[in-house]
Design an enzyme around this catalytic site. Structure first.
Site, mmCIF file in Angstrom:
data_model
loop_
_atom_site.group_PDB
_atom_site.id
_atom_site.type_symbol
_atom_site.label_atom_id
_atom_site.label_comp_id
_atom_site.label_asym_id
_atom_site.label_seq_id
_atom_site.Cartn_x
_atom_site.Cartn_y
_atom_site.Cartn_z
ATOM 1 N N ASP A 454 0.825 -1.207 0.000
ATOM 2 C CA ASP A 454 0.000 0.000 0.000
ATOM 3 C C ASP A 454 0.861 1.260 0.000
ATOM 4 O OD1 ASP A 454 -2.361 1.470 0.018
ATOM 5 O OD2 ASP A 454 -3.214 0.415 1.726
ATOM 6 N N ASP A 519 -10.789 1.856 -3.105
ATOM 7 C CA ASP A 519 -11.127 1.551 -1.712
ATOM 8 C C ASP A 519 -12.631 1.415 -1.513
ATOM 9 O OD1 ASP A 519 -8.637 1.323 -0.639
ATOM 10 O OD2 ASP A 519 -8.569 3.317 0.253
#
Length: 720
Positions: A454, A519
């Protein structure tokens, strides 16, 4: 097999797929692209091509035709935006890069140019993929003078568009709402997409599609351009007064970022371009084929993409071994094949304000380390994956307390607050070595098959230890760290995540195996996010998860049938607390996972198509290469203005075959009552029709409730 061909007129022809690139590169002259578009035959008369493409000077302009070179450098007199801009303290700013040598090998062309007076050379490396026709180009600029050379801008290539491509489709958005397409006409002047976020970004994707005003999904000429780069970038298209549209893309350089000493060189990131004559879906298919053939790693080429289970929206930072094991049991029960432990497992990580930089298991949460969890997951016949964010550090961490000078910053400028974290300066060898050592130990001491990598903040002040801008060097250092880890652990797969789709491009995908598309697990938003991303990325790299019934980001409540159908058209996964799911939803989800496993070979290897549809619809499909089967998704994402939704004509079938057409999802469709879908053979034994009829007449689509989706399967049954 096509091969590069050269004409005595110094014209080089690169042909692949349905397109041809012709470059005129005479030694001592300026190299120019004289043609890019629909395929020419290898024995084409190059002298005729040169004659046909000669341009004349115009009234009110220069008395001679100004060449449009591969870099549109200032010295040529070109009055549009230069593709190369450099200088030596204000001198040598107007080079003319003339051909010194051309090397042609197979489908690759290397053009060597120089301006000895300005002390600059350029090596243009251009290749065309023989199957897809995708063009790859990058340029290496070298300082052949004695005085340092500053480079302010360097496009990978200045590429003229085929005539008539007056529309541009580009992709914008925001966090949790990526890949939103916008289409408009390109007038006089320029169109610019510029990004300075330090990562690919959610809002300024480094790619665009150019097409004729009449181009749609299944018809019309179009071309795509994409910069394979995960940092600051600029892409532009400029219409000149003579009608030509020139495109260029490259790394957006900050002030003083590239300073070349004598003999030093700067190489641009690669630009990828593709032409198609038969519509936007054909263009996407060619890009997908190129990715599969040239960029997909051997690790994932020969095996199916496993069903993910990710813990994030189930537990967030509230880690507890018992809960994690219960989630693993529930995930295995519904058919998951990979279990990914997300953020919250490492030292001091009870929220997003601490822990980044300390990549050791938090023994206060996992007393036995990760081994008991990993053993349990593997005992359930699932692979184990782990979340990491190596490029970042929290102030509340052992790493930062020991090395507060290891972060990127601008001298005398206060840091921009961003998710309680700073960006580590990976251009420093000691920082990169530290991170490699920590992640290498983690992978060596635990059986970890997968990393979710990430990156959760922009890089607002990318200054290195000497205060100079190092934005591009940081991206290259990230690439080098990933490459180093992959060399040390060749069987570990890696996912690129950056607050969702903030780092999705061919540059990062050349060294990772999957992108986290967004997301947002809101299935309605995902329908359009995934549609937008599909212009450049094939389904198998787009992470798509079934989220909670009430989306945590939009607070919208959506059915399991819609959530599952949406996730199925991607790399399917689940990101919800299954232990709290209703028995009905778990059963429906398990059905969807079984369907995904049965169809993923088709979904991840077939020809993907988007269907032109109304704004309240989304229709996409995948056809097998041999035309023996297909799967289409029809989603009604809003209310209809009419009483019936119209006909769906299935493209790309074999007209001479007969197909069995069935609705295979949901298992029990929910439709307004009464309606023929509930009693039709479509949800029973199916409808048999010829490919010709299905392509020309099509299917009367059923009336669905808004926020519903059905999947339609076609299987060839016999020849007519």
């Amino acid at each position: 097999m096509d091969a590069i061909s050269k004409d005595p007129n110094d014209v080089f022809l690169l042909t692949g797929g349905v397109c041809t690139l012709a470059v005129h590169a005479p030694v001592g002259g300026v190299p120019q692209i004289i043609y890019w578009g629909a395929r020419l035959e290898p024995d084409a008369d190059m002298s005729a091509l040169v004659s046909l493409t000669v341009r004349q000077s115009a009234q009110g302009g220069a008395d001679t035709v100004i060449p449009v070179s591969l870099s549109c450098e200032s010295g040529t007199g070109y009055d549009g935006p230069a593709g190369f801009s450099g200088h030596r303290d204000g001198d040598d700013w107007a080079p003319i890069l003339q051909v010194s040598r051309v090397d042609a090998d197979g489908q690759a062309l290397d053009i060597h140019c120089a301006d000895d007076a300005c002390g600059i050379s350029a090596h243009y490396a251009i290749a065309v993929d023989i199957e897809s026709g995708v063009l790859t180009a990058r340029t290496r600029f070298t300082n052949i003078g004695d005085v340092p050379l500053a480079i302010d801008w360097a496009a990978a290539l200045c590429l003229p568009l085929p005539h008539g491509m007056d529309d541009i489709i580009h992709f914008s958005g925001r966090w949790a709402h990526e890949f939103q397409s916008e289409r408009h006409s390109l007038g006089q002047g320029g169109f610019i997409v510029e990004n300075r976020r330090g990562r690919t970004s959610h809002d300024r994707f480094p790619g665009a599609i150019f097409c004729a005003p009449h181009t749609v999904e299944k018809a019309g000429p179009c071309a795509a351009m994409h910069l394979g780069w995960s940092g600051n970038h600029m892409l532009r298209a400029d219409r000149q007064m003579d009608g030509r549209i020139m495109t260029q893309a490259g790394e957006k350089l900050l002030s003083g970022e590239v300073q070349l000493d004598a003999g030093a060189a700067y190489e641009t990131p690669p630009v990828y371009a593709c032409y198609a004559a038969s519509g936007l879906s054909d263009l996407s298919g060619r890009l997908h084929d190129f990715y599969r053939a040239q960029l997909t790693d051997r690790r994932v080429k020969s095996k199916p993409r496993p069903v993910h289970y990710n813990t994030w929206e189930a537990i967030y930072f509230a880690h507890a071994p018992g809960k994690v094991i219960a989630l693993a049991d529930a995930a295995a029960e519904i058919g998951a094949e990979r279990f990914v432990l997300d953020d919250g497992w490492f030292l001091g990580r009870r929220g997003d304000a601490a822990g980044l930089g300390d990549w050791q298991v938090d023994r206060s949460v996992y007393p036995g380390g990760l081994t008991p969890v990993i053993d349990h997951v593997q005992g359930l016949d699932m692979k184990f994956g782990l979340w990491v964010e190596p490029e970042m550090v929290n102030a509340d961490s052992n790493l930062f307390r020991a090395h507060p000078d290891w972060i990127l910053c601008a001298p005398g400028v206060e840091q921009v607050p961003f998710r309680n974290q700073y960006v580590l300066d990976l251009t420093r060898r000691d920082v990169s070595d530290n991170l490699f050592g920590q992640i290498d130990a983690l992978l060596s001491e635990n059986t970890i098959d997968y990393l979710k990598w990430d990156m959760n903040r922009d890089i607002n002040h990318p200054g290195g230890c000497d205060g100079r801008a190092v934005a591009g060097a940081q991206v290259r250092a990230v690439y080098a760290l990933i490459d180093r880890l992959r060399t040390a652990h060749p069987d570990v797969e890696i996912e690129s995540c950056a607050s969702g789709g903030g780092r999705a491009d061919y540059g990062i995908l050349a060294r990772t195996d999957r992108i986290w598309t967004s997301d947002s697990n809101d299935a309605l938003d995902r329908q359009l996010i995934q549609r937008g991303a599909s212009h450049f990325f094939p389904l198998e790299v787009m992470g798509a998860h079934v989220g909670p019934e009430v989306c945590h980001i939009t607070r919208r409540t959506l059915s399991m049938e819609l959530r599952a159908a949406t996730a199925l058209f991607g790399h399917m996964g689940v990101e919800a607390d299954i232990t709290r799911m209703s028995a009905r939803d778990k059963a429906v989800l398990a059905d969807a996972i079984r369907l995904y496993k049965a169809k993923r070979d088709l979904l991840h290897s077939g020809q993907f198509v988007r269907i032109d549809a109304a704004p309240w619809q989304n229709i996409v499909g995948v056809m097998a290469r041999d035309k023996a089967s297909a799967l289409f998704s029809y989603a009604q994402i809003g209310s209809m203005p009419e009483t019936l939704p119209g006909m769906l004509r299935f493209p790309g079938l074999d007209a001479a075959r007969r197909y069995l057409l069935k609705c295979i999802w949901p298992v029990q469709p929910r439709t307004p009552t009464p309606h023929w879908l509930e009693n039709s053979a479509l949800v029973g034994e199916g409808i048999v029709a010829s490919g010709d009829m299905l392509m020309k007449v099509g299917l009367q689509l059923p009336v669905l409730f808004p926020e519903s989706c059905i999947l339609l399967e076609l299987e060839a049954v016999q020849a007519m």
